[in-house]
Design a protein around this motif. Structure first.
Motif, mmCIF file in Angstrom:
data_model
loop_
_atom_site.group_PDB
_atom_site.id
_atom_site.type_symbol
_atom_site.label_atom_id
_atom_site.label_comp_id
_atom_site.label_asym_id
_atom_site.label_seq_id
_atom_site.Cartn_x
_atom_site.Cartn_y
_atom_site.Cartn_z
ATOM 1 N N ARG A 82 -7.266 -7.705 -11.586
ATOM 2 C CA ARG A 82 -7.176 -6.558 -10.900
ATOM 3 C C ARG A 82 -7.429 -7.059 -9.235
ATOM 4 O O ARG A 82 -7.833 -8.020 -9.140
ATOM 5 C CB ARG A 82 -8.213 -5.736 -11.114
ATOM 6 N N ASP A 83 -6.447 -6.556 -8.430
ATOM 7 C CA ASP A 83 -6.293 -6.956 -7.115
ATOM 8 C C ASP A 83 -7.595 -6.521 -6.549
ATOM 9 O O ASP A 83 -8.083 -5.405 -6.305
ATOM 10 C CB ASP A 83 -4.927 -6.412 -6.383
ATOM 11 N N PRO A 84 -8.574 -7.389 -5.800
ATOM 12 C CA PRO A 84 -9.653 -7.106 -5.316
ATOM 13 C C PRO A 84 -9.508 -6.434 -3.948
ATOM 14 O O PRO A 84 -10.497 -6.002 -3.347
ATOM 15 C CB PRO A 84 -10.549 -8.505 -5.116
ATOM 16 N N ARG A 85 -8.238 -6.273 -3.439
ATOM 17 C CA ARG A 85 -8.245 -5.643 -2.139
ATOM 18 C C ARG A 85 -8.252 -4.227 -2.060
ATOM 19 O O ARG A 85 -7.967 -3.527 -3.231
ATOM 20 C CB ARG A 85 -6.810 -5.901 -1.425
ATOM 21 N N PRO A 86 -8.712 -3.590 -1.095
ATOM 22 C CA PRO A 86 -8.749 -1.967 -1.096
ATOM 23 C C PRO A 86 -7.527 -1.562 -1.350
ATOM 24 O O PRO A 86 -6.410 -2.071 -1.023
ATOM 25 C CB PRO A 86 -9.510 -1.578 0.157
ATOM 26 N N LEU A 87 -7.380 -0.181 -1.734
ATOM 27 C CA LEU A 87 -6.100 0.430 -1.798
ATOM 28 C C LEU A 87 -5.137 0.296 -0.572
ATOM 29 O O LEU A 87 -4.080 0.326 -0.633
ATOM 30 C CB LEU A 87 -6.212 1.791 -2.421
ATOM 31 N N TRP A 88 -5.875 0.524 0.525
ATOM 32 C CA TRP A 88 -5.023 0.701 1.728
ATOM 33 C C TRP A 88 -4.337 -0.588 2.081
ATOM 34 O O TRP A 88 -3.110 -0.610 2.702
ATOM 35 C CB TRP A 88 -5.683 1.315 3.064
ATOM 36 N N GLN A 89 -5.239 -1.584 1.787
ATOM 37 C CA GLN A 89 -4.490 -2.990 1.958
ATOM 38 C C GLN A 89 -3.369 -3.196 0.962
ATOM 39 O O GLN A 89 -2.280 -3.935 1.139
ATOM 40 C CB GLN A 89 -5.591 -4.269 1.897
ATOM 41 N N GLN A 90 -3.540 -2.934 -0.275
ATOM 42 C CA GLN A 90 -2.318 -2.871 -1.101
ATOM 43 C C GLN A 90 -1.350 -2.278 -0.803
ATOM 44 O O GLN A 90 0.018 -2.672 -1.037
ATOM 45 C CB GLN A 90 -2.942 -2.498 -2.592
ATOM 46 N N ALA A 91 -1.486 -1.227 -0.244
ATOM 47 C CA ALA A 91 -0.470 -0.153 0.108
ATOM 48 C C ALA A 91 0.550 -0.991 1.442
ATOM 49 O O ALA A 91 1.682 -0.551 1.592
ATOM 50 C CB ALA A 91 -0.733 1.067 0.840
ATOM 51 N N LEU A 92 0.089 -1.481 2.175
ATOM 52 C CA LEU A 92 0.600 -2.511 3.200
ATOM 53 C C LEU A 92 1.004 -3.791 2.592
ATOM 54 O O LEU A 92 1.128 -4.553 3.587
ATOM 55 C CB LEU A 92 -0.353 -2.850 4.568
ATOM 56 N N ASP A 93 1.368 -3.864 1.493
ATOM 57 C CA ASP A 93 1.918 -5.113 0.845
ATOM 58 C C ASP A 93 3.304 -5.278 1.461
ATOM 59 O O ASP A 93 3.990 -4.513 1.858
ATOM 60 C CB ASP A 93 1.983 -4.943 -0.709
ATOM 61 N N LEU A 94 3.797 -6.909 1.371
ATOM 62 C CA LEU A 94 4.861 -7.316 2.266
ATOM 63 C C LEU A 94 6.206 -6.321 1.560
ATOM 64 O O LEU A 94 6.998 -5.885 2.262
ATOM 65 C CB LEU A 94 5.288 -8.567 1.844
ATOM 66 N N ASN A 95 6.084 -5.938 0.207
ATOM 67 C CA ASN A 95 7.366 -5.352 -0.443
ATOM 68 C C ASN A 95 7.349 -3.887 0.182
ATOM 69 O O ASN A 95 8.306 -3.531 0.443
ATOM 70 C CB ASN A 95 7.271 -5.500 -1.783
ATOM 71 N N VAL A 96 6.209 -3.355 0.107
ATOM 72 C CA VAL A 96 6.266 -1.880 0.909
ATOM 73 C C VAL A 96 6.866 -1.744 2.170
ATOM 74 O O VAL A 96 7.545 -1.065 2.558
ATOM 75 C CB VAL A 96 4.766 -1.492 0.736
ATOM 76 N N MET A 97 6.339 -2.684 3.066
ATOM 77 C CA MET A 97 6.563 -2.970 4.537
ATOM 78 C C MET A 97 8.112 -3.272 4.725
ATOM 79 O O MET A 97 8.677 -3.029 5.680
ATOM 80 C CB MET A 97 5.587 -3.959 5.199
ATOM 81 N N ARG A 98 8.594 -4.024 3.695
ATOM 82 C CA ARG A 98 10.040 -4.384 3.741
ATOM 83 C C ARG A 98 10.866 -3.073 3.451
ATOM 84 O O ARG A 98 11.975 -2.859 4.388
ATOM 85 C CB ARG A 98 10.440 -5.346 2.801
ATOM 86 N N LYS A 99 10.371 -2.134 2.682
ATOM 87 C CA LYS A 99 11.285 -1.041 2.290
ATOM 88 C C LYS A 99 10.861 0.361 3.318
ATOM 89 O O LYS A 99 11.799 1.059 3.557
ATOM 90 C CB LYS A 99 10.878 -0.586 0.829
ATOM 91 N N LEU A 100 9.779 0.082 3.948
ATOM 92 C CA LEU A 100 9.519 1.419 4.625
ATOM 93 C C LEU A 100 10.331 1.793 5.957
ATOM 94 O O LEU A 100 10.658 2.807 6.051
ATOM 95 C CB LEU A 100 7.902 1.018 5.464
ATOM 96 N N PRO A 101 10.804 0.930 6.619
ATOM 97 C CA PRO A 101 11.781 1.157 7.702
ATOM 98 C C PRO A 101 12.973 1.887 7.309
ATOM 99 O O PRO A 101 13.531 2.626 7.861
ATOM 100 C CB PRO A 101 12.135 -0.151 8.432
ATOM 101 N N PHE A 102 13.699 1.394 6.172
ATOM 102 C CA PHE A 102 14.703 1.970 5.453
ATOM 103 C C PHE A 102 14.635 3.415 5.079
ATOM 104 O O PHE A 102 15.401 4.224 5.601
ATOM 105 C CB PHE A 102 15.354 1.101 4.415
#
Length: 152
Positions: A11-31
């Motif tokens: 399990r990813d030990p990071r909090p959910l808000w940090q998981q949401a700011l993952d690089l893959n999400v941040m790459r897709k967000l502007p589009f």
């Protein structure tokens, strides 16, 4: 067997808000944010609504008339660049397809907007924008060192 693989996954030990700011999400967000913003702008009706109407004419005259829409070309070029950033260079075709679908969405959103004429021929400047965006991405890729690629 599938249960074992799931149980062995860490399990990813990071909090959910940090998981949401993952690089893959941040790459897709502007589009996706730009796509949603432009869709809302296309649906906006400052002069009111009218009955739904769509022009299916795809003659050369209609395409020529549509090619004088620089905002379609620029918006699609920007969406294509952001799409390639989001889905990486290996999936440039997905970025192009999604950009054209956003362009089709603009035309569908304008079917009831007074003062706008949604046409199938308006996809021609969108396609030119996709090609222009592809050339921009290729130019940037060839200008960069292979270790510094931002397009994956």
């Amino acid at each position: 067997m599938a249960k074992r693989k799931k149980a062995n996954r860490v399990r990813d030990p990071r909090p959910l808000w940090q998981q949401a700011l993952d690089l893959n999400v941040m790459r897709k967000l502007p589009f996706w944010l730009l796509a949603a913003l432009t869709m809302m702008l296309a649906y906006r009706a400052p002069y009111g609504r009218r009955p739904a109407e769509f022009d299916w004419d795809i003659s050369w005259a209609a395409i020529e008339w549509s090619l004088y829409k620089p905002l379609h070309i620029v918006a699609c070029a920007l969406l294509m660049v952001l799409g390639v950033l989001a889905y990486k260079w290996k999936r440039w075709w997905l970025a192009a397809l999604l950009t054209m679908l956003v362009g089709l969405g603009w035309e569908i959103a304008q079917t009831t907007v007074a003062g706008h004429n949604p046409r199938l021929a308006d996809l021609a400047p969108d396609f030119l924008g996709v090609v222009l965006g592809w050339f921009i991405v290729e130019g940037i890729r060839h200008a960069m060192k292979p270790d510094d690629y931002i397009f994956g």
